[in-house]
Motif scaffolding. Structure first.
Motif, PDB file in Angstrom:
ATOM      1  N   MET A 358      10.666 -28.453  64.285  1.00 31.24           N
ATOM      2  CA  MET A 358      11.487 -29.587  63.845  1.00 31.24           C
ATOM      3  C   MET A 358      10.911 -30.265  62.616  1.00 31.24           C
ATOM      4  O   MET A 358      11.639 -30.872  61.844  1.00 31.24           O
ATOM      5  N   HIS A 450      -0.680 -30.219  56.228  1.00 33.32           N
ATOM      6  CA  HIS A 450      -1.760 -29.539  56.960  1.00 33.32           C
ATOM      7  C   HIS A 450      -3.049 -29.553  56.167  1.00 33.32           C
ATOM      8  O   HIS A 450      -3.026 -29.607  54.952  1.00 33.32           O
ATOM      9  N   ASP A 504       5.230 -33.869  65.577  1.00 28.03           N
ATOM     10  CA  ASP A 504       3.858 -33.745  65.087  1.00 28.03           C
ATOM     11  C   ASP A 504       2.941 -34.878  65.528  1.00 28.03           C
ATOM     12  O   ASP A 504       1.721 -34.746  65.468  1.00 28.03           O
ATOM     13  N   LYS A 506       3.305 -36.189  68.581  1.00 25.76           N
ATOM     14  CA  LYS A 506       3.448 -36.208  70.039  1.00 25.76           C
ATOM     15  C   LYS A 506       3.971 -37.581  70.461  1.00 25.76           C
ATOM     16  O   LYS A 506       3.289 -38.349  71.166  1.00 25.76           O
ATOM     17  N   GLN A 578       3.789 -26.648  74.223  1.00 24.35           N
ATOM     18  CA  GLN A 578       3.910 -27.774  75.156  1.00 24.35           C
ATOM     19  C   GLN A 578       2.835 -27.724  76.238  1.00 24.35           C
ATOM     20  O   GLN A 578       2.297 -28.755  76.630  1.00 24.35           O
ATOM     21  N   GLY A 622      -8.928 -16.976  61.774  1.00 23.74           N
ATOM     22  CA  GLY A 622      -7.952 -16.660  60.734  1.00 23.74           C
ATOM     23  C   GLY A 622      -6.741 -17.582  60.695  1.00 23.74           C
ATOM     24  O   GLY A 622      -5.806 -17.341  59.953  1.00 23.74           O
ATOM     25  N   GLY A 625      -4.530 -25.404  60.580  1.00 29.93           N
ATOM     26  CA  GLY A 625      -3.753 -26.507  61.131  1.00 29.93           C
ATOM     27  C   GLY A 625      -4.442 -27.832  60.889  1.00 29.93           C
ATOM     28  O   GLY A 625      -4.852 -28.111  59.780  1.00 29.93           O
ATOM     29  N   GLN A 633      -3.095 -16.478  64.763  1.00 29.84           N
ATOM     30  CA  GLN A 633      -2.445 -15.263  65.259  1.00 29.84           C
ATOM     31  C   GLN A 633      -3.386 -14.090  65.002  1.00 29.84           C
ATOM     32  O   GLN A 633      -3.826 -13.890  63.877  1.00 29.84           O
TER      33      GLN A 633
HETATM   34  N1  2BA Z   1      -2.305 -18.887  60.730  1.00 32.23           N
HETATM   35  C1  2BA Z   1      -2.229 -20.217  60.559  1.00 32.23           C
HETATM   36  N2  2BA Z   1      -2.706 -20.772  59.418  1.00 32.23           N
HETATM   37  C2  2BA Z   1      -2.624 -22.097  59.233  1.00 32.23           C
HETATM   38  N3  2BA Z   1      -2.112 -22.954  60.115  1.00 32.23           N
HETATM   39  C3  2BA Z   1      -1.631 -22.459  61.259  1.00 32.23           C
HETATM   40  C4  2BA Z   1      -1.658 -21.089  61.548  1.00 32.23           C
HETATM   41  N4  2BA Z   1      -1.120 -20.896  62.751  1.00 32.23           N
HETATM   42  C5  2BA Z   1      -0.745 -22.091  63.196  1.00 32.23           C
HETATM   43  N5  2BA Z   1      -1.041 -23.054  62.312  1.00 32.23           N
HETATM   44  C6  2BA Z   1      -0.768 -24.481  62.428  1.00 32.23           C
HETATM   45  O1  2BA Z   1      -1.285 -24.960  63.643  1.00 32.23           O
HETATM   46  C7  2BA Z   1      -0.416 -25.953  64.161  1.00 32.23           C
HETATM   47  C8  2BA Z   1      -0.189 -25.706  65.617  1.00 32.23           C
HETATM   48  O2  2BA Z   1       0.746 -24.691  65.865  1.00 32.23           O
HETATM   49  P1  2BA Z   1       1.447 -24.532  67.251  1.00 32.23           P
HETATM   50  O3  2BA Z   1       2.354 -23.358  67.192  1.00 32.23           O
HETATM   51  O4  2BA Z   1       0.408 -24.538  68.309  1.00 32.23           O
HETATM   52  O5  2BA Z   1       2.288 -25.823  67.413  1.00 32.23           O
HETATM   53  C9  2BA Z   1       3.384 -26.158  66.608  1.00 32.23           C
HETATM   54  C10 2BA Z   1       4.688 -25.816  67.258  1.00 32.23           C
HETATM   55  O6  2BA Z   1       4.680 -24.614  67.972  1.00 32.23           O
HETATM   56  C11 2BA Z   1       4.865 -26.966  68.189  1.00 32.23           C
HETATM   57  N6  2BA Z   1       6.245 -27.133  68.644  1.00 32.23           N
HETATM   58  C12 2BA Z   1       7.381 -26.677  68.110  1.00 32.23           C
HETATM   59  N7  2BA Z   1       8.459 -27.048  68.823  1.00 32.23           N
HETATM   60  C13 2BA Z   1       8.017 -27.798  69.846  1.00 32.23           C
HETATM   61  C14 2BA Z   1       8.640 -28.487  70.943  1.00 32.23           C
HETATM   62  N8  2BA Z   1       9.936 -28.480  71.117  1.00 32.23           N
HETATM   63  N9  2BA Z   1       7.835 -29.161  71.778  1.00 32.23           N
HETATM   64  C15 2BA Z   1       6.504 -29.177  71.621  1.00 32.23           C
HETATM   65  N10 2BA Z   1       5.869 -28.531  70.631  1.00 32.23           N
HETATM   66  C16 2BA Z   1       6.610 -27.847  69.753  1.00 32.23           C
HETATM   67  O7  2BA Z   1       4.452 -28.059  67.408  1.00 32.23           O
HETATM   68  C17 2BA Z   1       3.433 -27.656  66.529  1.00 32.23           C
HETATM   69  C18 2BA Z   1       3.701 -28.121  65.139  1.00 32.23           C
HETATM   70  O8  2BA Z   1       2.515 -28.029  64.441  1.00 32.23           O
HETATM   71  P2  2BA Z   1       2.336 -27.952  62.902  1.00 32.23           P
HETATM   72  O9  2BA Z   1       3.467 -27.240  62.272  1.00 32.23           O
HETATM   73  O10 2BA Z   1       2.056 -29.327  62.342  1.00 32.23           O
HETATM   74  O11 2BA Z   1       1.011 -27.100  62.696  1.00 32.23           O
HETATM   75  C19 2BA Z   1       0.887 -25.872  63.390  1.00 32.23           C
HETATM   76  C20 2BA Z   1       0.725 -24.689  62.509  1.00 32.23           C
HETATM   77  O12 2BA Z   1       1.232 -24.916  61.211  1.00 32.23           O
END
Ligand code: 2BA
Ligand code: MN
Length: 662
Positions: A358, A450, A504, A506, A578, A622, A625, A633
């Motif tokens: 979102m 980020h 973001d 929470k 979540q 690798g 965030g 991943q």
């Molecule tokens: N290879 C990589 N290199 C650099 N950064 C990496 C990365 N892999 C992941 N990240 C960053 O880590 C943060 C956490 O990702 P995550 O998927 O756990 O968590 C994401 C997403 O899966 C989660 N999310 C999405 N929809 C949701 C929902 N409906 N309820 C709760 N959480 C949700 O909210 C988080 C949003 O975090 P945000 O985009 O600020 O930032 C993300 C992502 O941009």
């Protein structure tokens, strides 16, 4: 010489045969001459024999003498050789040495070296090993030598012998070492939140705090023998000899902690960002490296040091949450630049990260509105099947956006010379929605919150990066207020932005600062309601059950909750995110990690309460965030080996950043 003697005997042999032949012929012609011929032949033979013997004896006498001379010369050459030379037995006992070696090993004393062990002089250097290309480095009497060993195997029963040569290259090594140790290394220091400090501190505290910072920095630089100068009110440049810089790094830049401890009445924390340039061929290059490193340290949230070496970056510190910047001067400047960039473009594509959430979707929708109001065609590049914005996507599509939401492949054709690509909610080339689309666009702008990754989009005309902001949606909410054209967002667009902020933070629990609430208030005024937005977060019953199952699998590891699943769950990204959020509710859990198999590898969702920095842990796998929310991943990896690697990463992190005792 022997060859020549052989030649001689061939000549004599031929003459003998010739004589026999002549005598024979003479006897056949006139038998009376036989007696004379035979006598002459015998006399001739006698003379030849005596001559031959004489020559041979002389030659061999000459050779013998020459050999003796050469031998004496060889011995003398070895004895008087300008290099120190010793011969030692297999056990290291000295059996022979030359004059130079005597001086080297024995100094002025007359003590015999025979029978002593070479290890008394060269320590435990094992000369029986093959000699390295540049010799063994040994230190004798305070000087450095390169020692070369030459094995001599006589093949007899007796033990092997080794000739050891010592080359005195003390000066070369000494000055090389000195050169590397004293090469200049540059440090750029910046007080992260100078303006806030000045604005918030009481008048009486202000001077005290500022002079305390100044005092601590000066003390620190002096302690390590450097020189420092204050170049602006909040910036210092310092130069150190590299050996001291190494010590500073070994001590993990303790100045960061010293400054963080400075107490200020208003509880505004005081932190530094430091950039270091080392191992550069020139001082100006070291300074340039320090500048880049400082930028990197700030991009990662400040309160840390980045060291730029020829091989990349190392980071130290970064344990506090990052200080909020309250002034919006930068936002206004960026908004102006972005307005101009949009105005000069033919059309605009908005794109977030893969598996759009979102935050990136909300930011893209609001910017889409802004761009179209400025009169330019715009599209949002989003994979309709692989995203995490199910309900919001549908609402947005139903409300006039359907034709603007396109899969990246559908947009390849609209890219032309004047197309502007705006990337939101990521600054990494590896996790953007479509690499192909990015590569096709000449003009790029990035808007992200980020913490900065070493691999980033480096060709952006505008790189608006604010690690202090809670979300991309917070940044865009501010931007649209300053973009030209008096943009008015609809209620739905405001809700999309609020959804991103709530995701973001929470629900305003983590990372929510003054500016976050200001942005939320602005959106609220546009009609967005938190209770309506919450509905976009609703999950299905099966997702809910999966989440509970996943959480139940958690184990504790050094204060971290680690859960995993190898089941193929439909909305696993959201379910895992979540579950990771919720695991933080458990007492004593400082960080949570959820791992899940994707068919191509293993993904991680990591969260922390702020005490541990999960960004650093995910980065070592690798990913990246934030301090409190990160992910990674791993491709081609089993769940079990991913788990092992995670544990190693946690161990490594904790060994470098021990948790404070409670
Ligand atoms: N290879 C990589 N290199 C650099 N950064 C990496 C990365 N892999 C992941 N990240 C960053 O880590 C943060 C956490 O990702 P995550 O998927 O756990 O968590 C994401 C997403 O899966 C989660 N999310 C999405 N929809 C949701 C929902 N409906 N309820 C709760 N959480 C949700 O909210 C988080 C949003 O975090 P945000 O985009 O600020 O930032 C993300 C992502 O941009
Ligand atoms: Mn985000």
């Amino acid at each position: 010489m022997r060859k020549r003697l052989a030649l001689l005997s061939t000549i004599f042999g031929s003459m003998f045969l010739l004589c026999v032949a002549v005598t024979g012929v003479a006897a056949m012609v006139d038998p009376r001459t036989l007696a004379v011929s035979v006598s002459v032949f015998l006399v001739g033979m006698l003379i030849i024999f005596v001559q031959y013997h004489y020559i041979t004896a002389g030659t061999s006498r000459y050779l013998h003498q020459l050999g003796e001379e050469v031998h004496a010369l060889q011995t003398e050459a070895s004895i008087g050789h300008p290099l120190a030379l010793t011969v030692v037995s297999d056990t290291g006992e000295i059996v022979w040495y030359n004059r130079k070696a005597e001086q080297l090993l024995d100094g002025s004393s007359t003590l015999q070296l025979y029978g002593r062990m070479i290890s008394d002089f060269i320590g435990n250097t094992d000369f029986r090993q093959p000699t390295p290309e540049k010799g063994f480095g040994v230190r004798i009497g305070g000087r450095q030598y390169s020692m070369y060993a030459n094995e001599y195997d006589s093949g007899s029963e007796t033990e092997k012998l080794f000739a050891l040569y010592f080359v005195d290259d003390h000066d070369l090594k000494h000055y090389t070492d000195l050169y590397f140790k004293t090469r200049p290394a540059v440090m750029r220091i910046m007080v992260d939140n100078y303006d806030e400090l000045v604005q918030n501190a009481r008048e009486s505290d202000k001077t005290q705090v500022l002079s305390e910072i100044d005092y601590q920095i000066t003390q620190f630089v002096e302690k390590y023998g450097g020189v420092v100068s204050q170049v602006e009110k909040d910036r210092y440049n310092a130069v150190f000899e590299d050996k001291f810089m190494q010590q500073i790094i070994q001590n993990r830049l303790d100045i960061l902690d010293t400054i963080r401890k400075i107490e200020i009445s208003d509880r505004v924390p005081c932190t530094l960002s430091i950039g270091i340039g080392r191992e550069a061929p020139s001082i100006s290059e070291a300074d340039e490296m320090a500048r880049q490193a400082l930028e990197m340290a700030q991009g990662r949230g400040g309160d840390q040091a980045a060291v730029r070496t020829k091989n990349g970056y190392d980071f130290y510190g970064g344990l506090s949450k990052g200080v909020e910047k309250r002034t919006k001067v930068k936002t206004r400047i960026v908004a102006q630049a972005l307005s101009e960039l949009i105005a000069s473009s033919k059309n605009v594509i908005l794109m977030g990260h893969r598996f759009a959430d979102m935050d990136c979707f909300g930011a893209a929708v609001a910017l889409h509105k802004a761009v179209t109001q400025m009169g330019k065609p715009a599209w949002i590049a989003i994979d309709p099947d692989r995203n995490m914005v199910d309900l919001l996507y549908r609402r947005v599509a139903e409300n006039g956006y359907r034709e603007y939401l396109k899969a990246p492949s559908e947009l390849m054709d609209v890219v032309e010379e004047g197309t502007l690509l705006i990337v939101v909610d990521t600054h990494s080339k590896t996790i953007i929605e479509s690499r192909e689309l990015y590569e096709k666009c000449r003009s790029v702008a990035v808007i992200d919150h980020h913490r900065k990754l070493v691999e980033y989009i480096d060709n952006a005309t505008i790189f608006y990066h604010e690690p202090y902001a809670s979300s991309a949606c917070e940044m865009v909410t501010e931007l649209v207020q300053y973009l030209s054209g008096n943009i008015r967002l609809t209620r739905l667009e405001a809700e999309a932005l609020l959804a991103g902020i709530m995701l973001d933070t929470k629900n305003f629990v983590s990372k929510a600062g003054v500016r976050t609430f200001e942005a939320a208030a602005y959106l609220r005024r546009l009609g967005a309601e938190t209770s309506d937005v919450r509905k976009y977060f609703n999950t299905s019953l099966s997702d809910y059950q999966q989440r509970i199952k996943l959480m139940a699998s958690a184990e504790l590891y050094h204060g971290c909750a680690v859960a995993s699943t190898n089941q193929m769950i439909e909305d696993i990204n959201v379910v895992a995110a979540q579950a990771a959020d919720e695991l933080l509710n458990i007492n004593g859990v400082a960080a949570s990690f959820v791992m899940y198999e994707t068919g191509r590898g293993v993904n991680f969702s990591a969260r922390s309460m702020g005490e541990m920095n999960v960004q650093i842990i995910m980065e070592s796998l690798g990913g990246g965030g934030h301090l409190t929310m990160a992910g990674a991943q791993l491709s081609d990896c089993t769940l079990e080996s991913a788990r092992q690697r995670l544990f190693e990463a946690i161990d490594d992190y904790l060994s470098k950043n021990p948790r404070p005792a409670k």
